[in-house]
Design an enzyme around this catalytic site. Structure first.
Site, PDB file in Angstrom:
ATOM      1  N   LYS A 108      90.314  59.624  11.887  1.00  0.00           N
ATOM      2  CA  LYS A 108      89.122  59.936  12.682  1.00  0.00           C
ATOM      3  C   LYS A 108      87.994  60.533  11.840  1.00  0.00           C
ATOM      4  O   LYS A 108      86.813  60.321  12.125  1.00  0.00           O
ATOM      5  CB  LYS A 108      89.475  60.898  13.815  1.00  0.00           C
ATOM      6  CG  LYS A 108      90.435  60.344  14.858  1.00  0.00           C
ATOM      7  CD  LYS A 108      89.824  59.215  15.656  1.00  0.00           C
ATOM      8  CE  LYS A 108      90.719  58.784  16.810  1.00  0.00           C
ATOM      9  NZ  LYS A 108      90.139  57.655  17.567  1.00  0.00           N
ATOM     10  N   GLU A 130      84.539  62.676  23.234  1.00  0.00           N
ATOM     11  CA  GLU A 130      85.735  62.622  24.068  1.00  0.00           C
ATOM     12  C   GLU A 130      86.951  62.661  23.144  1.00  0.00           C
ATOM     13  O   GLU A 130      86.847  62.293  21.976  1.00  0.00           O
ATOM     14  CB  GLU A 130      85.748  61.332  24.900  1.00  0.00           C
ATOM     15  CG  GLU A 130      86.238  60.085  24.170  1.00  0.00           C
ATOM     16  CD  GLU A 130      85.362  59.617  23.023  1.00  0.00           C
ATOM     17  OE1 GLU A 130      85.920  59.118  22.008  1.00  0.00           O
ATOM     18  OE2 GLU A 130      84.126  59.741  23.113  1.00  0.00           O
ATOM     19  N   SER A 391      97.996  56.060  10.716  1.00  0.00           N
ATOM     20  CA  SER A 391      96.682  56.582  11.089  1.00  0.00           C
ATOM     21  C   SER A 391      96.616  58.095  11.212  1.00  0.00           C
ATOM     22  O   SER A 391      95.528  58.670  11.186  1.00  0.00           O
ATOM     23  CB  SER A 391      96.230  55.953  12.414  1.00  0.00           C
ATOM     24  OG  SER A 391      97.167  56.228  13.437  1.00  0.00           O
TER      25      SER A 391
END
Length: 405
Positions: A108, A130, A391
């Site tokens: 992210k 969000e 990830s």
């Protein structure tokens, strides 16, 4: 797209695939998907962000500043780690692209640093976001602190309960975490509230979308910020593998940003692209065309066309839609999308931890689960090479894992 096949000599470039992950143009369309489906009051904001991104992306100063921060702050490049013991057990050569080793613990940060720099360039004072699993929220809070911006993060009440550690991290970084109590109290509802709040604060706030979803230019912009994963992995595979390109490139997928960034590095090769969804949130597998959160894509719907609630043991995959470019890749046959269930995910998490000493996030463990299943069944042929994007790390999921076990 129609001429793209799953067969062919490894390492050969495929021009049709390259076109599939390029600039979607002013309409923001990936075939039948994408576009802008937002209130009239947000159209100017979307145009402004698109213009600002195009200008910034063409500015060597912006690109250089982003690259510097990704290196000295986020910890790029991330390594490509051979999973030696698990590879021997499965009879394949499995390599892990280690996004879990970035600052904040997931992919992210790549996208958020890019968008935060863009917001700062545009003169915005606050980031809105969000979050589901909390990793995007943590990354947003981190980038806001770094650049002296305020951050407001919307998070479903249910996700707050199962991701308490990430809520504490966001608070420690100075972000305001707003509980969302409507609907299923998960990621979908957090997106609803974030977009509603953006409408009322568009003049001073920048909506930092966490995945390849939302109105144009977000799906394209987020993919470009995440492309660094695939480009690094492509170069690392070229140096590591005799044939240069793996047989399979695999990533978990909710909205789909880590998968889109990974696939972008391999779309012009013959590597088989596989996105792995949660069985209870598999929009690419079970969805129908519809509009959600400002974009047209594949969405889980009931017989009346109402959006169905998604379910996943991983909060970050608890989403009833999929990024529009993924829907396009699926329709064109360039990528395939598979599902795994919660039990497979937990077992995969434990197996990777106990063979490689790597505790992956529940989200990433979906990709691991499919590789284990496919290699065990023979769907992935013995001796095949597999590059899997890990990830995120699993620290945030310890409480959930304890309950599941």
């Amino acid at each position: 797209m129609g001429e793209m096949s799953w067969s062919g000599r490894r390492g050969v470039t495929m021009p049709a695939a390259a076109r599939a992950m390029s600039d979607p143009g002013a309409t923001g369309r990936f075939g039948a998907y994408g576009g802008r489906y937002v209130p009239e009051s947000l159209i100017p904001a979307c145009h402004e962000i698109e213009a600002a991104f195009r200008e910034a992306w063409g500015d060597p100063g912006f690109r250089g500043g982003l690259d510097t921060l990704l290196t000295v702050y986020a910890g790029r490049p991330t390594p490509l780690t051979p999973a030696r013991r698990l590879s021997r057990e499965l009879g394949i050569a499995l390599f892990l692209k280690r996004e879990d080793l970035t600052h904040t613990g997931s992919h992210k940060i790549n996208n958020v640093i890019g968008q935060a720099l863009l917001a700062h360039r545009m003169g915005r004072q606050r980031l809105l976001a969000e979050t589901g699993a909390g990793q995007h929220g943590v990354a947003t809070a981190t980038a806001a602190a770094l650049l002296g911006l305020r951050a407001t993060v919307f998070m479903g009440e249910r996700d707050i309960e199962r991701q308490e550690l990430n809520v504490l991290r966001m608070n420690a970084l100075g972000a305001e975490v707003v509980p969302v109590t409507t609907g299923s109290r998960t990621l979908k509802d957090a997106c609803n509230e974030a977009m509603r709040h953006w409408v009322s604060s568009v003049d001073d706030s920048y909506y930092c979308v966490g995945s390849v979803m939302g109105p144009h230019p977000y799906p394209w912009m987020v993919r470009e910020f995440q492309r660094v994963i695939g480009e690094e992995a492509r170069a690392q595979c070229a140096a590591e593998l005799p044939v240069g390109v793996p047989d399979y490139v695999v990533a978990c997928i909710g909205g789909g940003s880590n998968a889109a960034g990974t696939f972008a590095g391999f779309a012009d090769t013959t590597a088989r692209l596989v996105g792995v969804e949660a069985e209870g949130g598999a929009a690419a597998t079970f969805g129908r065309a519809g509009v959600l959160h400002g974009f047209r894509s594949l969405v889980l719907q009931d017989e009346d066309g109402q959006v169905r609630e998604a379910h996943s043991v991983a909060a970050g995959l608890d989403y009833p839609g999929i990024g529009p470019e993924h829907a396009h890749l699926r329709d064109g046959g360039r990528a395939r999308y598979e599902t795994v269930n919660d039990e497979e995910v937990v077992q995969a998490l434990l197996r990777l931890a106990r063979t490689e000493g790597i505790l992956a996030a529940l989200e990433s463990s979906h990709a691991v689960a499919w590789v284990i299943r496919a290699a065990t069944s023979g769907e992935i042929a013995p001796g095949s090479t597999v590059m899997l994007t890990l990830s995120g790390r699993g620290d945030k999921d310890i409480a959930s894992i304890k309950e599941l076990l």
